[in-house]
Write a protein that holds these residues in place. Structure first.
Motif, PDB file in Angstrom:
ATOM      1  N   ALA A 460       0.872  -1.169   0.000  1.00 23.13           N
ATOM      2  CA  ALA A 460       0.000   0.000   0.000  1.00 23.13           C
ATOM      3  C   ALA A 460       0.909   1.217   0.000  1.00 23.13           C
ATOM      4  O   ALA A 460       1.867   1.288   0.771  1.00 23.13           O
ATOM      5  N   VAL A 461       0.601   2.193  -0.865  1.00 24.46           N
ATOM      6  CA  VAL A 461       1.501   3.330  -1.046  1.00 24.46           C
ATOM      7  C   VAL A 461       0.683   4.616  -1.118  1.00 24.46           C
ATOM      8  O   VAL A 461      -0.438   4.622  -1.647  1.00 24.46           O
ATOM      9  N   LEU A 462       1.207   5.698  -0.570  1.00 21.70           N
ATOM     10  CA  LEU A 462       0.579   7.000  -0.744  1.00 21.70           C
ATOM     11  C   LEU A 462       0.430   7.271  -2.241  1.00 21.70           C
ATOM     12  O   LEU A 462       1.402   7.211  -2.998  1.00 21.70           O
ATOM     13  N   ALA A 463      -0.782   7.567  -2.688  1.00 20.54           N
ATOM     14  CA  ALA A 463      -1.069   7.626  -4.126  1.00 20.54           C
ATOM     15  C   ALA A 463      -0.157   8.588  -4.871  1.00 20.54           C
ATOM     16  O   ALA A 463       0.344   8.271  -5.956  1.00 20.54           O
ATOM     17  N   GLU A 464       0.108   9.746  -4.284  1.00 23.75           N
ATOM     18  CA  GLU A 464       0.894  10.753  -4.997  1.00 23.75           C
ATOM     19  C   GLU A 464       2.374  10.405  -5.075  1.00 23.75           C
ATOM     20  O   GLU A 464       3.130  11.039  -5.816  1.00 23.75           O
ATOM     21  N   ARG A 465       2.788   9.347  -4.344  1.00 23.27           N
ATOM     22  CA  ARG A 465       4.186   8.947  -4.402  1.00 23.27           C
ATOM     23  C   ARG A 465       4.376   7.569  -5.045  1.00 23.27           C
ATOM     24  O   ARG A 465       5.483   7.034  -5.070  1.00 23.27           O
ATOM     25  N   VAL A 506      -0.078  -3.455  -6.519  1.00 19.80           N
ATOM     26  CA  VAL A 506      -0.046  -2.164  -5.822  1.00 19.80           C
ATOM     27  C   VAL A 506      -1.447  -1.708  -5.426  1.00 19.80           C
ATOM     28  O   VAL A 506      -2.400  -1.815  -6.198  1.00 19.80           O
ATOM     29  N   GLN A 507      -1.542  -1.147  -4.214  1.00 16.17           N
ATOM     30  CA  GLN A 507      -2.717  -0.401  -3.778  1.00 16.17           C
ATOM     31  C   GLN A 507      -2.323   1.053  -3.571  1.00 16.17           C
ATOM     32  O   GLN A 507      -1.461   1.356  -2.741  1.00 16.17           O
ATOM     33  N   THR A 508      -2.940   1.948  -4.324  1.00 13.10           N
ATOM     34  CA  THR A 508      -2.711   3.383  -4.133  1.00 13.10           C
ATOM     35  C   THR A 508      -3.715   3.905  -3.118  1.00 13.10           C
ATOM     36  O   THR A 508      -4.916   3.600  -3.201  1.00 13.10           O
ATOM     37  N   VAL A 509      -3.260   4.693  -2.160  1.00 11.02           N
ATOM     38  CA  VAL A 509      -4.071   5.056  -0.994  1.00 11.02           C
ATOM     39  C   VAL A 509      -4.302   6.563  -0.955  1.00 11.02           C
ATOM     40  O   VAL A 509      -3.348   7.349  -1.025  1.00 11.02           O
ATOM     41  N   THR A 510      -5.568   6.949  -0.815  1.00 12.22           N
ATOM     42  CA  THR A 510      -5.945   8.350  -0.633  1.00 12.22           C
ATOM     43  C   THR A 510      -6.761   8.492   0.644  1.00 12.22           C
ATOM     44  O   THR A 510      -7.348   7.520   1.140  1.00 12.22           O
TER      45      THR A 510
END
Length: 591
Positions: A460-465, A506-510
Motif C-alpha cells: 500500500a503506497v501514498l497515491a501521490e508517491r 499495488v494499492q494506491t491510498v488516498t
C-alpha cells in the motif's frame, strides 16, 4: 425510495448487496459472518445485515435480484450430461441430486432465506450481473466492458459497452470453452484447490519458465486472433467427469496432479508460468477486440479472471487501453452487487448515480468499504469479553503507536471502520508491516499467515508517491490492488513486497477512500521516509478475513502478530494474560 437487494448464492462466495435509488448502501459476503471460507449457502446473515443498514425488513423491498438464471444453468448442465453420455452419467449421478435438492426451487429457497419474502423476484444473467458490477459503479460515463470467468449459465466471457445508465453485451464465448476453467484445471493439476487456489498459481508463476506454452497452444486451445478459442476436449474432465483433468492432461504435462500439500516441483512452477502466459495472451486479445468493436479505450472488467492482477497490469503497459477499472469484488460475490444495479437501471429505469465529487478516477464503490463496522463501545465490550488487556490511546494515538511499532519491525493487525467487500484487504481488515525488512516476507508467511513460503505480499503506497516506487502507476490508478506492475529498479529496495520477477500488486491510498490507512502511511513515512507498507488480509490460511473485534483478537493470539490496532484501542499480544494458552492453538484448514 426504491430498494433492491442483490443476491449471489449456491455456488461459491455467496453475498448480498442493498442498493437504494441507485446508491450502493451495503454489501457483504456470507463467509465473513459464517466463518466458512467461500461459503456457498444462502447469505442469510449478510442479507439481514444489509437490510438493517437500509432500515428495512425484507417485506419493504421493491425487488430481490438474483445474479443468474437457474433454468438456463440447469439447461447447460443437462445438455452437457446428455452430450457426453454414457461418460457423463457419473457426473449426472453426482450433480443431478444436488440440483434437485438445492437449486431447482431457487425461488422458494430465496424467499425462505428472506423470512418468507413475498415480493418481486428478478433473475439476471450471470455475465450481465458481472458486467453491471463492472460498469455502473465505475468512474466512466462510457466504457468498453469485458467479463471473463469459469462459466455462468452458458457464457464464459462476454464483451459489450456501457453508456450512461444503459449496458449492452454484444459478444459471448460459450461453455465449455472457458479461460476460467482452463486456469482452474491447471490450478487443480498443480495441487491447489479450484475456486480458491487460482491466486496461488498466479503467485507461483514467476518461479517457473513457460516451457509448456507452445504445447498448450497446440494441445489445449485453438486460439484465434480476436481472443476467442476452442478447448480441446480430451485433456479436460470437467464436462463429463468428476476431475478437472484427464489422463491425457497427465501425458501432456509430465505426470499426474500434484498431491495437495506435497512439495512443489519445478514442473508445477513451469505449468503455472505457462498458463499465466497463455492467460495474458488471451486477455490481451480479448481486450483488443472489445476496444476495436466499441471504439472506446476506457475498459471495465469483472468475473473471476478479472482478479488476475498480473494480466490486468499488462493492459496499460501494452497501451491496449487508456484507463482501466476492475470491480474489486470481481468474482461471484460481486454478482450480487451487479444484479441489484442491473435491476435498478433496467427494470426500474433508474438514473445512474454519480458522486458529486467525481473525478476521472473516482468511482461509486466507496472504496469497497461496504461491510459492517463496530462502535468504540462494541469494540471495548468484545475485547473485554475475551479478557483482553488494552491501551486506550484515542484514534490519533493509535495511528502514531501503530507507525512506531511498524517502524521498529513490528507487525500490526489493523481493524478500522467498515469491512471491505471483495477478496482484497484495503485498509479496514489488514495486517501491516515494514516492506524494507529482508526477513519480513518469510516472517509473515511462516508465522502470521501460516501459508506457503512462495506467496507474495502487496504494497500500500501514498497515491501521490506511487510513481517513485512503481512503474506504470500514476496517482490513484490502482486503489483496489488489482494491477501488478514492475517495482522501479532505481527506487529504495522493498524486499518484502517485491516478487520473484521484480513486480508488486499495488494499492494506491488516498484519504478519501481509506483515511485510517492513509494516516498510518503518512505517520510511517514521517518516521522512516518510506511511503509504502506491506498490506495483507487480516486472517490466517484457510479462514475468511476477520469480521468482528473478537475475530481480530483471536487472530492476534493465534499468530505472531505483535499488536492489534482497533478503533481507539491498542492491544499488545505479549501483554495478554492468556498468551500461549491452548485455546489459541491453530488447526489449519486446506485452502
Amino acid at each position: 425510495m426504491t430498494s433492491v437487494l442483490g443476491i449471489s448464492a449456491f455456488f461459491h462466495d455467496s453475498a448480498a448487496c442493498l442498493v437504494q435509488d441507485g446508491v450502493i448502501v451495503a454489501a457483504a459476503s456470507e463467509e465473513r459472518f459464517s466463518r466458512r471460507k467461500g461459503d456457498a449457502a444462502f447469505p442469510a446473515q449478510a442479507a439481514a445485515w444489509c437490510l438493517e443498514q437500509g432500515g428495512l425488513t425484507a417485506s419493504a423491498l421493491d425487488a430481490v435480484a438474483f445474479y443468474e438464471k437457474p433454468i438456463l444453468h440447469l439447461d447447460r448442465l443437462f445438455e452437457s450430461w446428455l452430450e457426453t453420455a454414457p461418460r457423463g452419467w457419473r457426473a449426472f449421478l453426482k450433480g443431478g441430486p444436488l440440483w434437485a435438492r438445492d437449486k431447482i426451487d431457487l425461488d422458494g429457497a430465496i424467499r425462505r432465506g428472506l423470512s418468507d419474502y413475498t415480493g418481486k423476484l428478478l433473475w439476471c444473467e450471470h455475465h450481465e450481473s458481472h458486467a453491471a458490477s463492472a460498469f455502473f459503479p465505475s468512474p466512466f460515463a462510457e466504457a468498453a466492458v469485458l467479463t471473463i470467468d469459469g462459466v455462468g449459465e452458458w457464457a464464459t466471457a462476454t464483451m459489450g459497452m456501457g453508456s450512461g445508465a444503459s449496458l449492452r453485451l454484444t459478444h459471448e464465448l460459450r461453455y465449455p470453452d472457458s479461460l476460467g476453467l482452463l486456469y482452474s484445471a491447471c490450478t487443480y493439476h498443480a495441487g491447489f484447490r479450484v475456486n480458491s487456489g487460482e491466486y496461488k498459481l498466479m503467485g507461483l508463476a514467476p518461479f517457473g519458465t513457460p516451457r509448456y506454452l507452445d504445447r498448450m497452444l497446440r494441445e489445449l486451445v485453438d486460439l484465434r486472433d480476436d481472443g476467442s478459442f476452442r478447448l480441446h476436449r480430451a485433456p479436460f474432465g470437467f464436462v463429463d467427469g468428476l476431475r478437472m483433468t484427464t489422463a491425457r492432461f497427465d501425458e501432456l504435462f509430465d505426470g499426474p496432479p500434484r498431491v495437495p500439500e506435497s512439495p512443489i516441483t519445478q514442473r508445477d512452477m513451469d505449468l503455472a508460468a505457462s498458463v499465466q502466459q497463455l492467460t495474458q495472451m488471451i486477455v490481451q486479445r480479448m481486450v483488443r477486440s472489445v476496444v476495436r468493436e466499441t471504439g472506446v479505450r476506457d475498459l471495465c472488467m469483472a468475473g473471476g479472471v478479472a482478479l488476475n492482477a498480473v494480466a490486468n497490469g499488462t493492459l496499460k503497459r501494452e497501451q491496449l487501453v487508456d484507463r482501466l477499472w476492475v470491480q474489486p469484488a470481481a468474482g461471484d460475490a460481486g454478482g450480487a452487487l451487479g444484479a441489484a444495479l442491473l435491476a435498478w437501471h433496467r427494470y426500474f429505469g433508474g438514473a445512474r448515480h454519480r458522486d458529486s465529487n467525481d473525478t476521472a478516477l473516482h468511482d461509486t464503490m466507496h472504496g469497497a468499504l461496504l461491510g459492517p463496522s463496530f462502535s468504540d463501545d462494541v469494540i471495548a465490550a468484545d475485547l473485554a469479553a475475551q479478557g483482553a488487556v488494552v491501551e486506550t490511546l484515542g484514534r490519533d494515538g493509535v495511528v502514531q503507536r501503530t507507525a512506531e511499532c511498524l517502524a521498529t519491525g513490528g507487525i500490526v493487525g489493523w481493524f478500522d471502520g467498515r469491512m471491505e467487500f471483495g477478496p482484497r484487504a484495503l485498509g479496514a481488515r489488514s495486517i501491516l508491516a515494514d516492506p524494507r525488512k529482508n526477513d519480513m516476507q518469510e516472517r509473515l508467511n511462516a508465522h502470521i499467515k501460516l501459508r506457503e513460503n512462495f506467496r507474495p505480499f502487496a504494497p500500500a503506497v501514498l497515491a501521490e508517491r506511487a510513481h517513485e516506487y512503481f512503474d506504470g502507476i500514476e496517482g490513484d490508478e490502482s486503489p483496489y490492488m488489482l494491477q501488478v506492475v514492475p517495482v522501479r529498479v532505481d527506487a529504495p529496495p522493498l524486499p518484502a513486497i517485491t516478487h520473484r520477477d521484480g513486480s508488486a500488486r499495488v494499492q494506491t491510498v488516498t484519504a478519501a477512500r481509506t483515511p485510517g490507512l492513509r494516516a498510518v502511511l503518512e505517520a510511517f513515512a514521517a518516521r522512516t521516509g518510506c511511503p509504502v507498507l506491506v498490506n495483507t488480509s487480516f486472517n490466517i490460511r484457510g479462514e475468511p478475513v476477520v469480521h468482528t473485534p473478537a475475530d481480530a483478537y483471536a487472530c492476534l493470539m493465534r499468530t505472531d502478530i505483535d499488536a492489534l490496532a482497533i478503533g481507539p484501542y491498542f492491544v499488545v499480544r505479549t501483554a495478554q494474560p492468556t498468551v500461549g494458552d491452548a485455546r489459541w492453538h491453530v488447526t489449519l484448514e486446506p485452502d
